[in-house]
Write a protein that holds these residues in place. Structure first.
Motif, PDB file in Angstrom:
ATOM      1  N   GLY A  23     -26.963  26.494   9.751  1.00 57.77           N
ATOM      2  CA  GLY A  23     -27.839  25.580   8.743  1.00 57.77           C
ATOM      3  C   GLY A  23     -28.546  26.310   7.911  1.00 57.77           C
ATOM      4  O   GLY A  23     -28.482  26.049   6.573  1.00 57.77           O
ATOM      5  N   GLU A  24     -29.080  27.277   8.017  1.00 49.14           N
ATOM      6  CA  GLU A  24     -30.108  28.051   7.159  1.00 49.14           C
ATOM      7  C   GLU A  24     -29.028  28.854   6.039  1.00 49.14           C
ATOM      8  O   GLU A  24     -29.539  28.890   5.002  1.00 49.14           O
ATOM      9  CB  GLU A  24     -30.936  29.188   8.161  1.00 49.14           C
ATOM     10  N   VAL A  25     -28.150  29.298   6.566  1.00 52.59           N
ATOM     11  CA  VAL A  25     -27.204  30.156   5.841  1.00 52.59           C
ATOM     12  C   VAL A  25     -26.470  29.150   4.864  1.00 52.59           C
ATOM     13  O   VAL A  25     -26.496  29.275   3.598  1.00 52.59           O
ATOM     14  CB  VAL A  25     -26.148  30.901   6.439  1.00 52.59           C
ATOM     15  N   VAL A  26     -26.018  28.000   5.213  1.00 53.86           N
ATOM     16  CA  VAL A  26     -25.440  26.924   4.279  1.00 53.86           C
ATOM     17  C   VAL A  26     -26.389  26.519   3.466  1.00 53.86           C
ATOM     18  O   VAL A  26     -25.930  26.380   2.248  1.00 53.86           O
ATOM     19  CB  VAL A  26     -25.024  25.759   5.390  1.00 53.86           C
ATOM     20  N   GLU A  27     -27.661  26.197   3.926  1.00 54.22           N
ATOM     21  CA  GLU A  27     -28.644  25.866   2.852  1.00 54.22           C
ATOM     22  C   GLU A  27     -28.880  26.915   1.770  1.00 54.22           C
ATOM     23  O   GLU A  27     -29.048  26.458   0.508  1.00 54.22           O
ATOM     24  CB  GLU A  27     -29.766  25.309   3.582  1.00 54.22           C
ATOM     25  N   ASP A  28     -29.144  28.062   2.091  1.00 56.05           N
ATOM     26  CA  ASP A  28     -29.426  29.138   1.349  1.00 56.05           C
ATOM     27  C   ASP A  28     -28.037  29.209   0.171  1.00 56.05           C
ATOM     28  O   ASP A  28     -28.399  29.452  -0.984  1.00 56.05           O
ATOM     29  CB  ASP A  28     -29.502  30.479   1.937  1.00 56.05           C
ATOM     30  N   LEU A  29     -26.833  29.333   0.730  1.00 62.29           N
ATOM     31  CA  LEU A  29     -25.867  29.544  -0.306  1.00 62.29           C
ATOM     32  C   LEU A  29     -25.830  28.234  -1.117  1.00 62.29           C
ATOM     33  O   LEU A  29     -25.393  28.315  -2.361  1.00 62.29           O
ATOM     34  CB  LEU A  29     -24.450  29.513   0.456  1.00 62.29           C
ATOM     35  N   ARG A  30     -25.967  27.057  -0.943  1.00 66.60           N
ATOM     36  CA  ARG A  30     -25.983  25.809  -1.518  1.00 66.60           C
ATOM     37  C   ARG A  30     -27.185  26.118  -2.701  1.00 66.60           C
ATOM     38  O   ARG A  30     -26.884  25.796  -3.660  1.00 66.60           O
ATOM     39  CB  ARG A  30     -26.461  24.480  -0.745  1.00 66.60           C
ATOM     40  N   ARG A  31     -28.184  26.438  -2.192  1.00 65.44           N
ATOM     41  CA  ARG A  31     -29.522  26.491  -3.086  1.00 65.44           C
ATOM     42  C   ARG A  31     -29.413  27.643  -4.311  1.00 65.44           C
ATOM     43  O   ARG A  31     -29.387  27.516  -5.283  1.00 65.44           O
ATOM     44  CB  ARG A  31     -30.652  26.873  -2.217  1.00 65.44           C
TER      45      ARG A  31
END
Length: 157
Positions: A23-31
């Motif tokens: 979840g953290e990686v997905v959110e970081d890439l999105r941001r």
């Protein structure tokens, strides 16, 4: 990856479970990159029902490895694959291709149980050899434990 080049990497503490990083990686890439459509590839350590459900709800594609243990549907998929003979050969990876005899890896798609879910059964000679070695090591440790306790080891007939 973008055009075959990595766009980011993440390093976490060695004692952190892989499944807690998704979840953290997905959110970081999105941001950071404003990605709206992407495809997640994760190994067995990253897969949880929660992570897969979040990917589905976000409308993103994913390819994940499943653990054979404790999954009742896996034997069904393996049986389907073994009943057919249309395996596709996978190219050897860099490390495997450097060996005198590269181990074979084959894949076959079988029918998934859920609409829109595709299942690929992979047979890797390298993984098979590794798991066989681990089983033999475990069996030898058990035999040694029996000998150490003064018990007699007999093979079942």
């Amino acid at each position: 990856m973008m055009d075959g080049w990595p766009i980011a990497h993440h390093v976490f503490a060695g004692n952190r479970l892989d499944q807690t990083t998704v979840g953290e990686v997905v959110e970081d890439l999105r941001r950071r990159f404003g990605l709206e459509r992407w495809f997640f590839v994760g190994d067995r350590g990253m897969v949880t029902l929660k992570n897969v459900e979040e990917l589905r709800q976000a409308g993103q594609g994913y390819l994940v490895g499943l653990q054979r243990r404790n999954r009742k549907d896996i034997p069904h998929y393996i049986e389907q694959a073994l009943a057919r003979d249309n395996w596709q050969e996978c190219p050897a990876g860099i490390a495997a291709s450097e060996r005198a005899v590269a181990p074979r890896t084959r894949v076959q798609e079988v029918a998934g149980k859920e609409l829109g879910v595709r299942v690929f059964v992979v047979h890797s000679e390298e993984r098979e050899q590794y798991e066989r070695g681990m089983r033999e090591l475990s069996m030898e440790r058990t035999r040694q434990d029996w000998r150490d306790c003064g018990c007699e080891w007999r093979r079942a007939s």
